[in-house]
Design an enzyme around this catalytic site. Structure first.
Site, PDB file in Angstrom:
ATOM      1  CG  HIS A 210      -2.125   0.814   1.125  1.00  0.00           C
ATOM      2  ND1 HIS A 210      -3.286   0.397   0.483  1.00  0.00           N
ATOM      3  CD2 HIS A 210      -2.361   2.063   1.551  1.00  0.00           C
ATOM      4  CE1 HIS A 210      -4.167   1.375   0.537  1.00  0.00           C
ATOM      5  NE2 HIS A 210      -3.634   2.394   1.185  1.00  0.00           N
ATOM      6  CD  GLU A 240      -8.105   3.524  -9.293  1.00  0.00           C
ATOM      7  OE1 GLU A 240      -9.183   4.091  -8.995  1.00  0.00           O
ATOM      8  OE2 GLU A 240      -7.898   2.950 -10.377  1.00  0.00           O
TER       9      GLU A 240
HETATM   10  N1  LIG Z   1      -2.236   2.805  -1.976  1.00  0.00           N
HETATM   11  C1  LIG Z   1      -3.474   3.276  -2.120  1.00  0.00           C
HETATM   12  N2  LIG Z   1      -4.388   2.572  -2.796  1.00  0.00           N
HETATM   13  C2  LIG Z   1      -5.628   3.073  -2.950  1.00  0.00           C
HETATM   14  C3  LIG Z   1      -5.975   4.313  -2.439  1.00  0.00           C
HETATM   15  N3  LIG Z   1      -7.283   4.560  -2.770  1.00  0.00           N
HETATM   16  C4  LIG Z   1      -7.710   3.498  -3.488  1.00  0.00           C
HETATM   17  N4  LIG Z   1      -6.729   2.579  -3.603  1.00  0.00           N
HETATM   18  C5  LIG Z   1      -6.739   1.289  -4.274  1.00  0.00           C
HETATM   19  O1  LIG Z   1      -6.887   1.482  -5.663  1.00  0.00           O
HETATM   20  C6  LIG Z   1      -7.343   0.245  -6.201  1.00  0.00           C
HETATM   21  C7  LIG Z   1      -8.335   0.520  -7.313  1.00  0.00           C
HETATM   22  O2  LIG Z   1      -8.630  -0.751  -7.872  1.00  0.00           O
HETATM   23  P1  LIG Z   1      -9.622  -0.952  -9.083  1.00  0.00           P
HETATM   24  O3  LIG Z   1     -10.822  -0.049  -8.876  1.00  0.00           O
HETATM   25  O4  LIG Z   1      -9.883  -2.411  -9.196  1.00  0.00           O
HETATM   26  O5  LIG Z   1      -8.905  -0.378 -10.313  1.00  0.00           O
HETATM   27  P2  LIG Z   1      -7.577  -0.859 -11.039  1.00  0.00           P
HETATM   28  O6  LIG Z   1      -6.882  -1.932 -10.301  1.00  0.00           O
HETATM   29  O7  LIG Z   1      -6.792   0.375 -11.304  1.00  0.00           O
HETATM   30  O8  LIG Z   1      -8.163  -1.418 -12.357  1.00  0.00           O
HETATM   31  P3  LIG Z   1      -8.577  -0.600 -13.621  1.00  0.00           P
HETATM   32  O9  LIG Z   1      -9.011   0.754 -13.171  1.00  0.00           O
HETATM   33  O10 LIG Z   1      -9.680  -1.373 -14.227  1.00  0.00           O
HETATM   34  O11 LIG Z   1      -7.386  -0.502 -14.498  1.00  0.00           O
HETATM   35  C8  LIG Z   1      -7.955  -0.531  -5.004  1.00  0.00           C
HETATM   36  O12 LIG Z   1      -7.118  -1.622  -4.722  1.00  0.00           O
HETATM   37  C9  LIG Z   1      -7.925   0.454  -3.860  1.00  0.00           C
HETATM   38  O13 LIG Z   1      -7.685  -0.188  -2.617  1.00  0.00           O
HETATM   39  C10 LIG Z   1      -5.003   5.049  -1.695  1.00  0.00           C
HETATM   40  O14 LIG Z   1      -5.207   6.156  -1.193  1.00  0.00           O
HETATM   41  N5  LIG Z   1      -3.760   4.480  -1.578  1.00  0.00           N
END
Ligand SMILES: Nc1nc2c(ncn2[C@@H]2O[C@H](COP(=O)(O)OP(=O)(O)OP(=O)(O)O)[C@@H](O)[C@H]2O)c(=O)[nH]1
Length: 317
Positions: A210, A240
């Site tokens: 993370h 993200e």
């Molecule tokens: N390190 C970190 N991870 C985050 C944060 N906010 C969201 N995430 C992670 O971002 C990821 C988003 O995953 P998905 O929505 O599946 O999107 P993706 O893996 O980018 O897949 P696609 O968008 O389809 O390319 C999740 O695992 C969330 O836990 C943050 O503030 N920090």
């Protein structure tokens, strides 16, 4: 001297050296009969000095004086305040002085009361000045509190519009920026939005942890800021997902900026693997549409970009 005894008040008759020639009954009742021939015996020391230094010179110069404040002394030694009139007149060719005394106990009491009232007034004025100072200091304190509260409110407002991880504005700030733009531009103006989503971000978290994911998000924020002009707004829209609001940019200009974003993040790597983003682009005309429509359109385009294999920008026409 019968005629002196009939006068209503203490009377003393002396020669011009203060030697007593006559005194009436009222005078004797007030000050006693006396044992010496000089009038000084009837006055306490302070009044004697006053007589010598002031009353007599005045009398001898003007032939009379009136309303001089003196003190007589009773037989018991008590001071009696008196107002005094005196006049020199000639009787059978010999000058003599007639002294009339008016007991002025009330005047002394009035003076004492007046003095007390003045002291009280001075004390009240001092208290008022003190209270005024306290009030002024309370006002100053209040003004300080107001400034502190204002600054805290501003900080809170700032915090509520800021993403703590990347220090970018958040989605709340995005609506403020777009609403402000809508309120300030003509119907012909055109603004555009890039909705940017990191590809396969979940894998970065899963593979590298993370904390590494967070580093990528912060790095991404810097690169997005480097891709835009001042006046554009870069916000962290969600996990993200980022958005760039481009006021006064049409779809073509927005597409150019999207390309610049792709270029900027080429250098962003995790374990020697490049990171890519997918971007949905949509434009807004103030007369027809609002932020929700803009976001929905950009989201649709972003979905298409992902569906078409990621690492690309798709425009919502
Ligand atoms: N390190 C970190 N991870 C985050 C944060 N906010 C969201 N995430 C992670 O971002 C990821 C988003 O995953 P998905 O929505 O599946 O999107 P993706 O893996 O980018 O897949 P696609 O968008 O389809 O390319 C999740 O695992 C969330 O836990 C943050 O503030 N920090």
């Amino acid at each position: 001297m019968l005629y002196l005894d009939r006068l209503p008040g203490p009377v003393l008759v002396t020669d011009c050296n203060g030697r007593i020639k006559h005194c009436n009954c009222d005078f004797k009742r007030l000050a006693g009969v006396g044992t010496a021939e000089g009038m000084d015996q009837f006055f306490p020391p302070a009044s004697r000095i006053f007589l010598q230094t002031h009353a007599w010179p005045l009398l001898l110069r003007n032939g009379e004086f009136s309303e001089l404040y003196l003190q007589l002394q009773s037989e018991g030694g008590q001071a009696i305040p008196v107002m005094t009139n005196a006049r020199i007149s000639e009787v059978d060719g010999t000058p003599e002085v007639i002294w009339l005394f008016f007991v002025a106990k009330d005047r002394q009491r009035f003076e004492a009361e007046l003095l007390k009232a003045r002291e009280q007034a001075q004390e009240s004025a001092a208290q008022l000045a003190k209270a005024n100072l306290a009030l002024q200091s309370a006002y100053a304190q209040l003004a300080n509190y107001a400034v502190e509260i204002q600054s805290e409110a501003e900080q809170l407002a700032q915090l509520s519009h800021t993403d703590p991880l990347t220090a970018l504005s958040n989605r709340r700030a995005l609506s403020v920026h777009v609403e402000q733009w809508l309120g300030s531009v003509s119907d012909l103006a055109c603004g555009s939005l890039l909705l940017i989503d990191i590809d396969h971000f979940k894998q970065i978290n899963d593979r590298f942890g993370h904390a590494e994911g967070d580093r990528v998000l912060v790095d991404m924020a810097q690169r997005l800021l480097a891709s835009v002009r001042s006046g554009d707004s870069v916000v962290r829209y969600g996990g993200e997902e980022f958005a760039i609001w481009l006021p006064n940019a049409d779809l073509d200009e927005a597409s150019d900026i999207a390309e610049r974003v792709h270029d900027q993040i080429k250098a962003l790597e995790v374990a020697n693997e490049s990171i890519t983003v997918s971007i949905g682009i949509a434009s807004l005309k103030p007369c027809a549409e609002y932020l929700e429509h803009l976001l929905a359109a950009a989201d649709k385009a972003l979905y298409t970009a992902k569906a078409q294999g990621r690492n690309r920008s798709i425009r919502h026409e």
